[in-house]
Design a protein around this motif. Structure first.
Motif, PDB file in Angstrom:
ATOM      1  N   VAL A   1       0.844  -1.183   0.000  1.00  0.00           N
ATOM      2  CA  VAL A   1       0.000   0.000   0.000  1.00  0.00           C
ATOM      3  C   VAL A   1       0.884   1.239   0.000  1.00  0.00           C
ATOM      4  O   VAL A   1       1.682   1.425   0.915  1.00  0.00           O
ATOM      5  CB  VAL A   1      -0.929   0.017   1.238  1.00  0.00           C
ATOM      6  CG1 VAL A   1      -1.773   1.268   1.255  1.00  0.00           C
ATOM      7  CG2 VAL A   1      -1.785  -1.244   1.279  1.00  0.00           C
ATOM      8  N   PRO A   2       0.762   2.110  -1.012  1.00  0.00           N
ATOM      9  CA  PRO A   2       1.578   3.328  -1.032  1.00  0.00           C
ATOM     10  C   PRO A   2       1.072   4.369  -0.041  1.00  0.00           C
ATOM     11  O   PRO A   2      -0.137   4.596   0.057  1.00  0.00           O
ATOM     12  CB  PRO A   2       1.423   3.826  -2.477  1.00  0.00           C
ATOM     13  CG  PRO A   2       0.087   3.303  -2.904  1.00  0.00           C
ATOM     14  CD  PRO A   2      -0.099   1.989  -2.192  1.00  0.00           C
ATOM     15  N   VAL A   3       1.991   4.977   0.704  1.00  0.00           N
ATOM     16  CA  VAL A   3       1.641   5.998   1.688  1.00  0.00           C
ATOM     17  C   VAL A   3       2.658   7.129   1.627  1.00  0.00           C
ATOM     18  O   VAL A   3       3.756   6.960   1.104  1.00  0.00           O
ATOM     19  CB  VAL A   3       1.575   5.418   3.122  1.00  0.00           C
ATOM     20  CG1 VAL A   3       0.510   4.344   3.224  1.00  0.00           C
ATOM     21  CG2 VAL A   3       2.922   4.887   3.567  1.00  0.00           C
ATOM     22  N   GLY A   4       2.307   8.254   2.176  1.00  0.00           N
ATOM     23  CA  GLY A   4       3.207   9.399   2.194  1.00  0.00           C
ATOM     24  C   GLY A   4       4.098   9.449   3.423  1.00  0.00           C
ATOM     25  O   GLY A   4       5.203   9.967   3.369  1.00  0.00           O
ATOM     26  N   ASP A   5       3.631   8.910   4.536  1.00  0.00           N
ATOM     27  CA  ASP A   5       4.382   8.948   5.794  1.00  0.00           C
ATOM     28  C   ASP A   5       4.240   7.590   6.472  1.00  0.00           C
ATOM     29  O   ASP A   5       3.142   7.211   6.887  1.00  0.00           O
ATOM     30  CB  ASP A   5       3.834  10.060   6.681  1.00  0.00           C
ATOM     31  CG  ASP A   5       4.582  10.199   7.979  1.00  0.00           C
ATOM     32  OD1 ASP A   5       4.457   9.301   8.840  1.00  0.00           O
ATOM     33  OD2 ASP A   5       5.279  11.214   8.146  1.00  0.00           O
ATOM     34  N   LEU A   6       5.349   6.869   6.598  1.00  0.00           N
ATOM     35  CA  LEU A   6       5.300   5.509   7.146  1.00  0.00           C
ATOM     36  C   LEU A   6       4.772   5.457   8.573  1.00  0.00           C
ATOM     37  O   LEU A   6       3.917   4.629   8.894  1.00  0.00           O
ATOM     38  CB  LEU A   6       6.685   4.856   7.096  1.00  0.00           C
ATOM     39  CG  LEU A   6       7.203   4.490   5.709  1.00  0.00           C
ATOM     40  CD1 LEU A   6       8.620   3.952   5.807  1.00  0.00           C
ATOM     41  CD2 LEU A   6       6.295   3.471   5.040  1.00  0.00           C
ATOM     42  N   GLU A   7       5.270   6.320   9.431  1.00  0.00           N
ATOM     43  CA  GLU A   7       4.856   6.268  10.837  1.00  0.00           C
ATOM     44  C   GLU A   7       3.386   6.630  11.009  1.00  0.00           C
ATOM     45  O   GLU A   7       2.658   5.973  11.755  1.00  0.00           O
ATOM     46  CB  GLU A   7       5.750   7.151  11.700  1.00  0.00           C
ATOM     47  CG  GLU A   7       7.140   6.593  11.893  1.00  0.00           C
ATOM     48  CD  GLU A   7       7.156   5.172  12.446  1.00  0.00           C
ATOM     49  OE1 GLU A   7       6.387   4.859  13.382  1.00  0.00           O
ATOM     50  OE2 GLU A   7       7.930   4.341  11.922  1.00  0.00           O
ATOM     51  N   GLU A   8       2.943   7.669  10.320  1.00  0.00           N
ATOM     52  CA  GLU A   8       1.543   8.067  10.404  1.00  0.00           C
ATOM     53  C   GLU A   8       0.634   6.953   9.873  1.00  0.00           C
ATOM     54  O   GLU A   8      -0.390   6.629  10.470  1.00  0.00           O
ATOM     55  CB  GLU A   8       1.324   9.352   9.610  1.00  0.00           C
ATOM     56  CG  GLU A   8      -0.101   9.855   9.636  1.00  0.00           C
ATOM     57  CD  GLU A   8      -0.260  11.114   8.798  1.00  0.00           C
ATOM     58  OE1 GLU A   8      -0.581  12.153   9.394  1.00  0.00           O
ATOM     59  OE2 GLU A   8      -0.049  11.047   7.571  1.00  0.00           O
ATOM     60  N   ALA A   9       1.012   6.369   8.734  1.00  0.00           N
ATOM     61  CA  ALA A   9       0.213   5.292   8.136  1.00  0.00           C
ATOM     62  C   ALA A   9       0.201   4.058   9.030  1.00  0.00           C
ATOM     63  O   ALA A   9      -0.848   3.432   9.225  1.00  0.00           O
ATOM     64  CB  ALA A   9       0.758   4.943   6.756  1.00  0.00           C
ATOM     65  N   ALA A  10       1.351   3.692   9.591  1.00  0.00           N
ATOM     66  CA  ALA A  10       1.416   2.532  10.489  1.00  0.00           C
ATOM     67  C   ALA A  10       0.527   2.757  11.712  1.00  0.00           C
ATOM     68  O   ALA A  10      -0.179   1.842  12.156  1.00  0.00           O
ATOM     69  CB  ALA A  10       2.853   2.251  10.899  1.00  0.00           C
ATOM     70  N   ALA A  11       0.536   3.964  12.240  1.00  0.00           N
ATOM     71  CA  ALA A  11      -0.312   4.281  13.393  1.00  0.00           C
ATOM     72  C   ALA A  11      -1.794   4.161  13.019  1.00  0.00           C
ATOM     73  O   ALA A  11      -2.599   3.620  13.785  1.00  0.00           O
ATOM     74  CB  ALA A  11       0.002   5.679  13.910  1.00  0.00           C
ATOM     75  N   PHE A  12      -2.167   4.647  11.824  1.00  0.00           N
ATOM     76  CA  PHE A  12      -3.552   4.558  11.363  1.00  0.00           C
ATOM     77  C   PHE A  12      -3.987   3.103  11.245  1.00  0.00           C
ATOM     78  O   PHE A  12      -5.010   2.698  11.792  1.00  0.00           O
ATOM     79  CB  PHE A  12      -3.710   5.264  10.012  1.00  0.00           C
ATOM     80  CG  PHE A  12      -5.056   5.045   9.377  1.00  0.00           C
ATOM     81  CD1 PHE A  12      -6.141   5.831   9.740  1.00  0.00           C
ATOM     82  CD2 PHE A  12      -5.241   4.057   8.422  1.00  0.00           C
ATOM     83  CE1 PHE A  12      -7.390   5.625   9.163  1.00  0.00           C
ATOM     84  CE2 PHE A  12      -6.484   3.852   7.839  1.00  0.00           C
ATOM     85  CZ  PHE A  12      -7.555   4.635   8.212  1.00  0.00           C
ATOM     86  N   TYR A  13      -3.225   2.280  10.511  1.00  0.00           N
ATOM     87  CA  TYR A  13      -3.602   0.885  10.305  1.00  0.00           C
ATOM     88  C   TYR A  13      -3.595   0.099  11.622  1.00  0.00           C
ATOM     89  O   TYR A  13      -4.416  -0.796  11.826  1.00  0.00           O
ATOM     90  CB  TYR A  13      -2.701   0.224   9.261  1.00  0.00           C
ATOM     91  CG  TYR A  13      -3.157   0.504   7.853  1.00  0.00           C
ATOM     92  CD1 TYR A  13      -4.009  -0.372   7.189  1.00  0.00           C
ATOM     93  CD2 TYR A  13      -2.769   1.658   7.181  1.00  0.00           C
ATOM     94  CE1 TYR A  13      -4.452  -0.111   5.900  1.00  0.00           C
ATOM     95  CE2 TYR A  13      -3.200   1.926   5.898  1.00  0.00           C
ATOM     96  CZ  TYR A  13      -4.046   1.040   5.265  1.00  0.00           C
ATOM     97  OH  TYR A  13      -4.483   1.305   3.990  1.00  0.00           O
ATOM     98  N   SER A  14      -2.703   0.436  12.528  1.00  0.00           N
ATOM     99  CA  SER A  14      -2.684  -0.221  13.842  1.00  0.00           C
ATOM    100  C   SER A  14      -3.911   0.156  14.656  1.00  0.00           C
ATOM    101  O   SER A  14      -4.578  -0.704  15.243  1.00  0.00           O
ATOM    102  CB  SER A  14      -1.418   0.163  14.607  1.00  0.00           C
ATOM    103  OG  SER A  14      -0.282  -0.330  13.954  1.00  0.00           O
TER     104      SER A  14
END
Length: 117
Positions: free
Chosen positions: A10-23
């Motif tokens: 899944v392409p994202v702009g910010d790894l940490e923000e995206a990981a926090a969202f999916y978590s």
């Protein structure tokens, strides 16, 4: 609530923000991380979502099998997912499409009708 997930990127702009969202939204757990990717999984499975900042095809998305689409939509939207397409009937059950903060579709399916075949 989620019963199955396949391995996808899944392409994202910010790894940490995206990981926090999916978590937070989908209860995924971090498996590993490098400079351009973070792998997440459901507890007690080996299936992965790999969030990445690399250039890859844009039609990659996540498909979740859930017990009940309307319940899953209510739960995940309360946790911050955007509802792109409200629940609708499909041949084997119900479907809905959510959206992550980067505009990626997250498709939810249930098998509430008799499976085909």
């Amino acid at each position: 609530m989620i019963r199955k997930i396949d391995c996808v990127m899944v392409p994202v702009g910010d790894l940490e923000e995206a990981a926090a969202f999916y978590s937070r939204v989908f209860d995924l757990r971090r498996l590993w991380q490098d400079e351009s990717s973070v792998a997440l999984c459901l507890p007690e499975t080996d299936a992965e979502i790999v969030l990445h900042t690399m250039e890859l095809p844009s039609d990659v998305n996540v498909h979740y099998l859930v017990d009940d689409v309307p319940t899953a939509v209510a739960t995940y939207s309360a946790r911050g997912a955007v509802v792109r397409t409200a629940p609708f009937d499909i041949g084997v059950g119900r479907c809905a499409v959510l959206e992550d903060p980067y505009g990626n579709p997250v498709c939810l399916l249930d098998l509430s009708k008799k499976p085909r075949g």
